[in-house]
Design a protein around this motif. Structure first.
Motif: not given
Length: 214
Positions: A5, A101-102, A104-105, A108-109, A115, A119, A150
């Motif tokens: 990110c 936004t993607f 940022a996650v 973790f995914v 995961r 998503l 997402m």
């Protein structure tokens, strides 16, 4: 992935600042002065922060000014001006808000196929919910709502995991499939705008585009 990110943001930010600065000089020198007249300090701070950092610019399409305060809205064009989106220095950069936004996650995914699938399913569930609620206007819900997007980011991640596994087992067949997919995409681009293609996109793929058939 840990720094994806921040790396993506820092890669875009210098160029963005140049374009935003030129926008202020050439077109919108009084932008923040006009905003200060009609917005309270939290709204002003949000707009300034987003314009300076690129984050949350997609949120401008889901908020409006109500007596100086920011309030959610399902249809920002239906309210009196000034529209909050008019205070974006580079209006097209709302897309980067969704992208960041993607990112940022993603740390973790995207390390796990499970995961990543989750998503994708989350985004699909959001799209179905939005389609069921039927917002009063297609824009900006068609392709600008980050939670719904997402699904597409997740689908890309799932395609990566699937492609990697298939390539290890059937490299020759995957190479042929890739060439066929590229050819099909070229044909779609060349035929873009035809009534037949529009019928496929807007009626056979309603979950992707929230067509009027949903």
């Amino acid at each position: 992935l840990t720094n994806c990110c921040s790396s993506r943001c820092l890669g875009l930010w210098p160029i963005y600042l140049v374009v935003a600065g030129l926008s202020v000089l050439v077109y919108e020198a009084s932008l923040f002065a006009d905003l200060a007249k009609g917005a309270d300090w939290p709204a002003f701070a949000f707009v300034a922060f987003s314009n300076l950092t690129l984050f949350f610019q997609d949120w401008f399409l889901f908020l409006r000014l109500d007596q100086g305060a920011l309030v959610p809205t399902a249809a920002w064009p239906n309210w009196p001006e000034p529209y909050l989106v008019s205070f974006l220095l580079v209006p097209q950069c709302w897309t980067l808000g969704v992208e960041l936004t993607f990112y940022a996650v993603a740390p973790f995914v995207c390390r796990s196929v499970t995961r990543t699938i989750a998503l994708c399913l989350f985004g699909l569930a959001v799209r179905l919910t939005v389609a069921w609620l039927h917002p009063p206007t297609l824009d900006p819900w068609v392709y600008r709502f980050a939670p719904a997007e997402m699904m597409l980011f997740g689908a890309g991640g799932v395609a990566y995991f699937a492609g990697r596994a298939l390539w290890q087992r059937w490299p020759r067949e995957m190479r042929i499939a890739g060439r066929c997919a590229t050819l099909a995409w070229i044909l779609l681009v060349l035929d873009y705008g035809s009534p037949k293609l529009n019928l496929v996109l807007y009626h056979a793929m309603p979950l992707l585009l929230f067509s009027s058939t949903v």
